[in-house]
Design an enzyme around this catalytic site. Structure first.
Site, PDB file in Angstrom:
ATOM      1  N   ASP A 101       4.653  -5.445   1.446  1.00  0.00           N
ATOM      2  CA  ASP A 101       3.242  -5.085   1.517  1.00  0.00           C
ATOM      3  C   ASP A 101       3.021  -3.606   1.210  1.00  0.00           C
ATOM      4  O   ASP A 101       3.253  -2.735   2.057  1.00  0.00           O
ATOM      5  CB  ASP A 101       2.737  -5.407   2.939  1.00  0.00           C
ATOM      6  CG  ASP A 101       1.286  -5.030   3.120  1.00  0.00           C
ATOM      7  OD1 ASP A 101       0.801  -5.039   4.282  1.00  0.00           O
ATOM      8  OD2 ASP A 101       0.622  -4.728   2.106  1.00  0.00           O
ATOM      9  N   ASP A 282      -2.443  -3.096  -3.619  1.00  0.00           N
ATOM     10  CA  ASP A 282      -2.026  -3.661  -2.335  1.00  0.00           C
ATOM     11  C   ASP A 282      -1.440  -5.056  -2.482  1.00  0.00           C
ATOM     12  O   ASP A 282      -2.183  -6.051  -2.543  1.00  0.00           O
ATOM     13  CB  ASP A 282      -3.230  -3.697  -1.391  1.00  0.00           C
ATOM     14  CG  ASP A 282      -2.858  -4.212  -0.020  1.00  0.00           C
ATOM     15  OD1 ASP A 282      -3.756  -4.316   0.839  1.00  0.00           O
ATOM     16  OD2 ASP A 282      -1.675  -4.514   0.202  1.00  0.00           O
TER      17      ASP A 282
HETATM   18  C1  LIG Z   1       0.110 -17.970   4.096  1.00  0.00           C
HETATM   19  C2  LIG Z   1      -1.228 -17.322   4.003  1.00  0.00           C
HETATM   20  N1  LIG Z   1      -2.256 -17.833   3.369  1.00  0.00           N
HETATM   21  O1  LIG Z   1      -3.323 -17.003   3.452  1.00  0.00           O
HETATM   22  C3  LIG Z   1      -2.946 -15.948   4.193  1.00  0.00           C
HETATM   23  C4  LIG Z   1      -3.828 -14.802   4.564  1.00  0.00           C
HETATM   24  C5  LIG Z   1      -1.618 -16.121   4.548  1.00  0.00           C
HETATM   25  C6  LIG Z   1      -0.767 -15.163   5.320  1.00  0.00           C
HETATM   26  N2  LIG Z   1      -0.750 -15.468   6.712  1.00  0.00           N
HETATM   27  C7  LIG Z   1      -1.935 -16.179   7.201  1.00  0.00           C
HETATM   28  C8  LIG Z   1      -0.428 -14.408   7.679  1.00  0.00           C
HETATM   29  C9  LIG Z   1      -0.779 -13.042   7.224  1.00  0.00           C
HETATM   30  C10 LIG Z   1      -1.892 -12.276   7.508  1.00  0.00           C
HETATM   31  C11 LIG Z   1      -1.660 -11.064   6.920  1.00  0.00           C
HETATM   32  N3  LIG Z   1      -0.486 -11.143   6.315  1.00  0.00           N
HETATM   33  N4  LIG Z   1       0.062 -12.355   6.467  1.00  0.00           N
HETATM   34  C12 LIG Z   1       0.127 -10.060   5.599  1.00  0.00           C
HETATM   35  C13 LIG Z   1      -0.404  -8.786   6.085  1.00  0.00           C
HETATM   36  N5  LIG Z   1      -1.844  -8.821   6.110  1.00  0.00           N
HETATM   37  C14 LIG Z   1      -2.543  -7.904   5.367  1.00  0.00           C
HETATM   38  C15 LIG Z   1      -1.872  -6.965   4.603  1.00  0.00           C
HETATM   39  C16 LIG Z   1      -2.641  -6.077   3.842  1.00  0.00           C
HETATM   40  N6  LIG Z   1      -2.054  -5.122   3.076  1.00  0.00           N
HETATM   41  N7  LIG Z   1      -3.978  -6.155   3.837  1.00  0.00           N
HETATM   42  C17 LIG Z   1      -4.568  -7.079   4.600  1.00  0.00           C
HETATM   43  N8  LIG Z   1      -3.883  -7.961   5.360  1.00  0.00           N
HETATM   44  C18 LIG Z   1      -2.479  -9.841   6.895  1.00  0.00           C
END
Ligand SMILES: Cc1noc(C)c1CN(C)Cc1cc2n(n1)CCN(c1cc(N)ncn1)C2
Length: 393
Positions: A101, A282
């Site tokens: 990330d 990002d």
């Molecule tokens: C599988 C799946 N499917 O749709 C999603 C969402 C996921 C991931 N899953 C639900 C869980 C999740 C939630 C996040 N992530 N993973 C990665 C980090 N997140 C970020 C990173 C960043 N740079 N900026 C904003 N949020 C939020």
């Protein structure tokens, strides 16, 4: 089904290791830098390698490898919509599928500190008291409202053959429901600037910042793909992964992100708008978030497109023909093929789809997430003056 207002993306892979041999040209002159007693040589292997070179001897492969580390790890979509991309990483001897990330700076993992009900089906980091950083904690929240928290350990982390011998590993004690429901994801590996790492009482370096001085070049290349496995390349640029030149632009790292400016955009084959867009690159965000005026200009060209407040964004008939979207970056065109902009049906089996381009108004900044990044090979150059490079795939 992913929540459509959410912003996420990541990478999973089979590692390939490449080590670039140190140049074997014979050195004519050689300077020995005196190192204060007690100070570590930044890269002992590099020093040893240069001694071999001084006397015209071949540098043994193991020394050459250590002297200028580089490596690749593949990145695979976590689901059929490219919601996240996950990468296999060796964390203290356990292979874990992590979300790389560039929008955050914490390396955190599912761990033995969590209730077992939260870790079923996941790879789990075995938190060992012998490795704990006593008194250190972390807590992170993401743009979609998800988050996690826990304790900190120092352990070996290997990504595609590149080794951080003592990396801060943030072991979760608690995780939000979004992560509890995401059965593919074993944690995150942050690749933003270390200034936004959440560890207290002392912020820790990202994996990239930890290994940067050992890399052949202080950079990583990101090749995410549409509905297919891509790669992260550390320490080198893989010119086989893109066509044409890489266009480099300045980076604004003041907020801890890989910030840059696109000077304009084009919808389909239309006229170029000179609206400049300040954005971050990002990989941890699934979609492309841009100013409302640009979003409206795009969906004006899509039959049946509408802003659906119940879905939290713009939707359209899954059968719609979608125009390309082009960003002007560093004076050159960088284009997302229209089909990439169909993210997913709003629910399983629906004939209504959720758009890959959405409004950034509630976020406060534009985010070039995976919908855009997967159309490019992106160079994240962490030199003293950081740069971002974009090349059309
Ligand atoms: C599988 C799946 N499917 O749709 C999603 C969402 C996921 C991931 N899953 C639900 C869980 C999740 C939630 C996040 N992530 N993973 C990665 C980090 N997140 C970020 C990173 C960043 N740079 N900026 C904003 N949020 C939020």
């Amino acid at each position: 089904m992913p929540s459509f207002a959410s912003l996420t993306a990541l990478v999973a892979a089979v590692g390939l290791v490449a080590a670039s041999p140190v140049s074997l040209e014979k050195r004519k002159a050689f300077t020995v830098e005196q190192v204060e007693k007690g100070k570590f040589i930044r890269n002992g292997a590099a020093s040893v390698a240069s001694t071999y070179l001084k006397y015209g001897k071949a540098v043994p492969a193991n020394i050459a490898a250590a002297a200028a580390a580089q490596g690749s790890v593949a990145a695979s979509p976590s689901d059929e919509y490219d919601s996240s991309y996950l990468c296999p990483v060796d964390v203290g001897g356990t292979t874990m599928e992590l979300d790389f990330d560039t929008g955050s700076a914490d390396l955190w993992v599912f761990s033995s500190l969590q209730p077992s009900s939260q870790t079923a089906g996941h790879a789990v980091y075995q938190a060992s008291s012998s490795k704990v950083k006593s008194g250190y904690t972390w807590k992170i929240s993401y743009g979609d409202g998800s988050g996690a928290a826990g304790k900190v350990y120092a352990d070996k982390v290997v990504v595609g053959g590149v080794t951080a011998t003592s990396q801060a590993v943030e072991a979760a004690t608690s995780i939000s429901t979004q992560f509890q429901q995401d059965t593919n994801n074993d944690g995150l590996l942050g690749l933003s600037f270390s200034s936004i790492n959440t560890v207290k009482p002392k912020a820790q370096t990202t994996f990239f910042d930890t290994v940067k001085s050992t890399l052949a070049k202080p950079l990583f290349g990101v090749d995410l793909k549409y509905h297919a496995a891509g790669t992260y390349d550390f320490g080198f640029i893989d010119t086989s992964k893109f066509s044409g030149a890489v266009t480099y632009v300045d980076v604004d790292s003041s907020q801890g992100f890989w910030g840059f400016t696109a000077s304009g955009y084009i919808v389909g084959n239309g006229t170029q708008s000179s609206t400049s867009i300040d954005a971050i690159a990002d990989t941890g965000t699934t979609l492309l978030y841009i100013p409302l005026a640009a979003v409206k200009a795009y969906y004006k060209e899509v039959s049946g497109a509408k802003l659906d407040s119940t879905q939290g964004g713009y939707t359209f008939p899954c059968s719609a023909t979608l125009p390309d979207w082009t960003a002007i970056i560093g004076g050159t065109k960088h284009t997302i093929p229209g089909k990439y902009i169909n993210y997913a049906p709003i629910s399983d089996g629906s004939s209504t789809c959720f758009g890959g381009i959405q409004d950034d108004s509630d976020i406060g900044q534009s985010i070039f997430g995976d919908i855009f990044l997967k159309s490019q090979y992106v160079v994240f150059n962490g030199a003293s003056t950081p740069k971002l490079g974009f090349a059309q795939q």
